[in-house]
Scaffold this motif. Sequence first.
Motif, PDB file in Angstrom:
ATOM      1  N   GLY A 141      -0.208  -6.974  -3.876  1.00 36.64           N
ATOM      2  CA  GLY A 141      -0.749  -7.332  -5.059  1.00 36.64           C
ATOM      3  C   GLY A 141      -1.944  -6.388  -4.301  1.00 36.64           C
ATOM      4  N   ILE A 142      -2.257  -6.783  -3.579  1.00 31.36           N
ATOM      5  CA  ILE A 142      -4.321  -6.147  -2.691  1.00 31.36           C
ATOM      6  C   ILE A 142      -3.557  -5.489  -1.826  1.00 31.36           C
ATOM      7  CG2 ILE A 142      -5.882  -6.420  -1.333  1.00 31.36           C
ATOM      8  CD1 ILE A 142      -6.438  -9.327  -2.714  1.00 31.36           C
ATOM      9  N   GLY A 143      -2.575  -4.652  -1.444  1.00 33.94           N
ATOM     10  CA  GLY A 143      -1.735  -3.751  -0.926  1.00 33.94           C
ATOM     11  C   GLY A 143      -1.394  -2.957  -1.972  1.00 33.94           C
ATOM     12  N   PHE A 144      -0.496  -2.540  -2.872  1.00 33.91           N
ATOM     13  CA  PHE A 144      -0.443  -2.165  -3.739  1.00 33.91           C
ATOM     14  C   PHE A 144      -1.954  -1.275  -4.417  1.00 33.91           C
ATOM     15  CE2 PHE A 144       0.716  -0.186  -7.702  1.00 33.91           C
ATOM     16  CZ  PHE A 144       1.768   0.226  -7.885  1.00 33.91           C
ATOM     17  N   TYR A 145      -2.909  -2.109  -4.608  1.00 35.77           N
ATOM     18  CA  TYR A 145      -4.711  -1.530  -5.265  1.00 35.77           C
ATOM     19  C   TYR A 145      -5.077  -0.320  -4.333  1.00 35.77           C
ATOM     20  CZ  TYR A 145      -9.150  -1.545  -5.760  1.00 35.77           C
ATOM     21  OH  TYR A 145     -10.415  -0.687  -6.161  1.00 35.77           O
ATOM     22  N   THR A 174       0.510   7.390  -7.646  1.00 32.59           N
ATOM     23  CA  THR A 174      -1.297   7.894  -7.520  1.00 32.59           C
ATOM     24  C   THR A 174      -1.648   9.107  -8.492  1.00 32.59           C
ATOM     25  OG1 THR A 174      -0.538   8.758  -5.226  1.00 32.59           O
ATOM     26  CG2 THR A 174      -2.429   6.478  -5.183  1.00 32.59           C
ATOM     27  N   THR A 175      -0.222   9.842  -8.384  1.00 34.40           N
ATOM     28  CA  THR A 175      -0.458  10.627  -9.209  1.00 34.40           C
ATOM     29  C   THR A 175      -0.081  10.017 -10.418  1.00 34.40           C
ATOM     30  OG1 THR A 175       1.961  10.986  -8.825  1.00 34.40           O
ATOM     31  CG2 THR A 175       0.234  12.128  -7.848  1.00 34.40           C
ATOM     32  N   ALA A 176       0.495   9.041 -10.742  1.00 36.24           N
ATOM     33  CA  ALA A 176       0.682   8.732 -12.411  1.00 36.24           C
ATOM     34  C   ALA A 176      -0.681   7.634 -12.657  1.00 36.24           C
ATOM     35  CB  ALA A 176       2.301   7.983 -11.830  1.00 36.24           C
ATOM     36  N   ALA A 220      -3.050   0.044  10.415  1.00 41.42           N
ATOM     37  CA  ALA A 220      -2.169   0.893  11.682  1.00 41.42           C
ATOM     38  C   ALA A 220      -1.021   1.769  11.022  1.00 41.42           C
ATOM     39  CB  ALA A 220      -1.288  -0.472  12.586  1.00 41.42           C
ATOM     40  N   GLY A 221      -0.594   1.134   9.567  1.00 41.71           N
ATOM     41  CA  GLY A 221       0.337   1.655   9.224  1.00 41.71           C
ATOM     42  C   GLY A 221      -0.139   3.160   8.216  1.00 41.71           C
ATOM     43  N   ALA A 222      -1.357   2.743   8.218  1.00 44.04           N
ATOM     44  CA  ALA A 222      -2.037   4.669   7.618  1.00 44.04           C
ATOM     45  C   ALA A 222      -2.269   5.641   8.643  1.00 44.04           C
ATOM     46  CB  ALA A 222      -3.047   3.936   6.418  1.00 44.04           C
ATOM     47  N   LEU A 223      -3.195   5.009   9.700  1.00 40.42           N
ATOM     48  CA  LEU A 223      -3.295   5.940  11.019  1.00 40.42           C
ATOM     49  C   LEU A 223      -2.160   6.380  11.867  1.00 40.42           C
ATOM     50  CD1 LEU A 223      -5.770   6.901  12.945  1.00 40.42           C
ATOM     51  CD2 LEU A 223      -5.091   5.118  14.173  1.00 40.42           C
ATOM     52  N   SER A 272       0.981  -1.164   0.025  1.00 38.09           N
ATOM     53  CA  SER A 272       0.357   0.006  -0.054  1.00 38.09           C
ATOM     54  C   SER A 272       0.925   0.834  -0.318  1.00 38.09           C
ATOM     55  CB  SER A 272      -1.048   0.272   1.024  1.00 38.09           C
ATOM     56  OG  SER A 272       0.047   0.249   2.546  1.00 38.09           O
ATOM     57  N   THR A 273       2.489   0.985   0.736  1.00 33.14           N
ATOM     58  CA  THR A 273       2.988   2.605   0.995  1.00 33.14           C
ATOM     59  C   THR A 273       3.530   2.516  -0.838  1.00 33.14           C
ATOM     60  OG1 THR A 273       3.659   1.812   2.792  1.00 33.14           O
ATOM     61  CG2 THR A 273       4.973   3.028   1.708  1.00 33.14           C
TER      62      THR A 273
END
Length: 261
Positions: free
Chosen positions: A153-157, A97-99, A197-200, A90-91
Amino acid sequence: MPDIALSTLVLLCLAALVAGWIDAVVGGGGLLLLPALLIGLPNATYPYVTGTNKAVAIVGTTGAAVTYVRKTKVPVWTAVRVGLAALAGSTAGALFTTAVDEEILRPLIIVVLVAVAAFVILKPSFGARPEGEDRAPLTRARVVTAIVLVGGGIGFYDGLFGPGTGTFLVLALTAVLHLDLVTASATAKIVNVCTNAGALAMFAYQGTVYWQLAALMAAFNLAGGMAGARMALSKGSGFVRGVLLVVVLSMVAKLGWDQWS
């Protein structure tokens, strides 16, 4: 906390309750919770809405995960490893995201979701465990595949786009690890705790969380999450499959509305 009318506060708490229940059963609670916050906090910036959403969701997700772990056999260590891979994915996704043109990505996701719904309808045995049959052993190859493809994969999504991540996790864990839908949902909750947890932590560092509002809504989200986990455990994979179809079709409707409205 921003100035919120009592009626709006009540509706936000009810949305948190229902979102916690949906998320515990099959994922996808964010499809209700995030829009509710966007409507209820019209003057808030998006980072505050998203940060508050994560602070609420992590409580319900944790409550559901604990309920599952206490009441059924869950591959906790595998779930944590997939969760850490999802956090890294996800990181990485967030960096791209901008691309990515969201207008191109959304129709692709709709096609995938329609295919998922058709598959679940046409293959009723998917995610079901016959009475009295033990769960298939987790081989090293399947665990590594889950860490790389499901987690990464799903984390990236999730970092790139996001909608339906919890539901995709349940489906992918069912397929890759050969879990029944209830166990896959339980495993997905642990993965969600890691990613949330990482996002928060990042939102908290940036100071973009309405903590008082989040604490109140989190109590309702926790109640919904624990109730949803208990209901999924008591009613089994057939019940989870029904909720899964409703959530997937709702996601198709929402994404379609966003795309063509």
